[in-house]
Motif scaffolding. Structure first.
Motif, PDB file in Angstrom:
ATOM      1  N   SER A  40      25.243  -7.362  41.530  1.00  0.00           N
ATOM      2  CA  SER A  40      26.583  -7.856  41.217  1.00  0.00           C
ATOM      3  C   SER A  40      27.629  -6.814  41.595  1.00  0.00           C
ATOM      4  O   SER A  40      27.297  -5.648  41.846  1.00  0.00           O
ATOM      5  CB  SER A  40      26.680  -8.161  39.720  1.00  0.00           C
ATOM      6  N   SER A  66      29.490  -5.212  39.757  1.00  0.00           N
ATOM      7  CA  SER A  66      29.482  -4.110  38.786  1.00  0.00           C
ATOM      8  C   SER A  66      28.270  -3.203  38.936  1.00  0.00           C
ATOM      9  O   SER A  66      28.151  -2.201  38.234  1.00  0.00           O
ATOM     10  CB  SER A  66      29.516  -4.669  37.359  1.00  0.00           C
ATOM     11  N   GLU A  84      25.048  -4.227  38.472  1.00  0.00           N
ATOM     12  CA  GLU A  84      23.875  -4.761  37.784  1.00  0.00           C
ATOM     13  C   GLU A  84      23.036  -5.570  38.772  1.00  0.00           C
ATOM     14  O   GLU A  84      23.529  -6.049  39.791  1.00  0.00           O
ATOM     15  CB  GLU A  84      24.297  -5.636  36.599  1.00  0.00           C
ATOM     16  N   ASN A  85      21.732  -5.740  38.439  1.00  0.00           N
ATOM     17  CA  ASN A  85      20.861  -6.404  39.403  1.00  0.00           C
ATOM     18  C   ASN A  85      19.972  -7.454  38.763  1.00  0.00           C
ATOM     19  O   ASN A  85      19.716  -7.431  37.561  1.00  0.00           O
ATOM     20  CB  ASN A  85      19.993  -5.372  40.133  1.00  0.00           C
TER      21      ASN A  85
END
Length: 212
Positions: free
Chosen positions: A9, A11, A13-14
């Motif tokens: 993402s 940000s 995150e995955n």
């Protein structure tokens, strides 16, 4: 031949789609061919990307005290088929903790895992660091604040650094600090294997933060 598709993402995150490939064929017969090497090791780090039946077989083969066993329950599966009293440390993240225990509350979930026979729980909580849950203590280890590019493999970096620290005789608490440092460094780079830091990088990072 194991393959992953990783979605990251904005940000950092995955989410990961995993296909086991050859990992599915790590079976009891293969374990028998490398058992002497495993028995002579001081630390054994495992995860659920190989069959859980193989993990159960290996745990039952191990002597009571050595090697020290670290289990990363990723992807999360029920522990019911495992001799959990032979697991010294289990290292779920919050999602895995909830899958294993039915709660994302670190203290409650950690105690549930202890009740299965596991000796120590280290719950990785991302940007908040990690929690150690043991029968005699619950302790928070804050993360190192870094610019996050991609969180992929941060947990793997944590586990690898933890295993190295314990193999070299550092305390569990020191090992968690090493793990947090390695995980933080991994978050500053894209990718999985390319993001894993070298030992020298972890040591320099800890020196910068005045940790030993």
């Amino acid at each position: 031949t194991g393959t992953t598709a990783i979605f990251v993402s904005p940000s950092g995150e995955n989410a990961i789609l995993y296909l086991a490939g050859a990992n599915r064929h790590v079976d009891e017969a293969y374990v028998d061919t490398v058992l002497d090497v495993i028995m002579s090791s001081s630390v054994l780090l495992m995860q659920f990307e190989i069959p859980i039946t193989t993990i159960a077989y290996l745990l039952r083969k191990l002597p009571p005290a050595k090697p020290l066993v670290i289990l990363d329950p990723a992807p999360a599966y029920s522990l019911s088929s495992l001799p959990t009293n032979r697991i010294d440390i289990i290292t779920p993240n919050v999602t895995e903790l909830e899958s294993l225990t039915g709660t994302s509350n670190v203290e409650i979930g950690g105690k549930k895992l202890l009740n299965t026979g596991v000796k120590h729980v280290i719950c990785k909580v991302g940007e908040e660091g990690a929690w150690l849950i043991a029968r005699d203590q619950i302790r928070h280890f804050p993360s190192f604040h870094v610019p996050v590019v991609d969180t992929t493999a941060a947990g793997d970096a944590f586990n690898g650094a933890l295993a190295v620290a314990l193999a070299e005789g550092l305390s569990l608490e020191e090992g968690i600090v090493w793990g947090n440092a390695a995980g933080a460094l991994a978050c500053t780079r894209r990718g999985a294997q390319p993001s894993l830091p070298f030992r020298e990088e972890v040591e320099k990072f800890l020196a910068l933060y005045k940790y030993k």
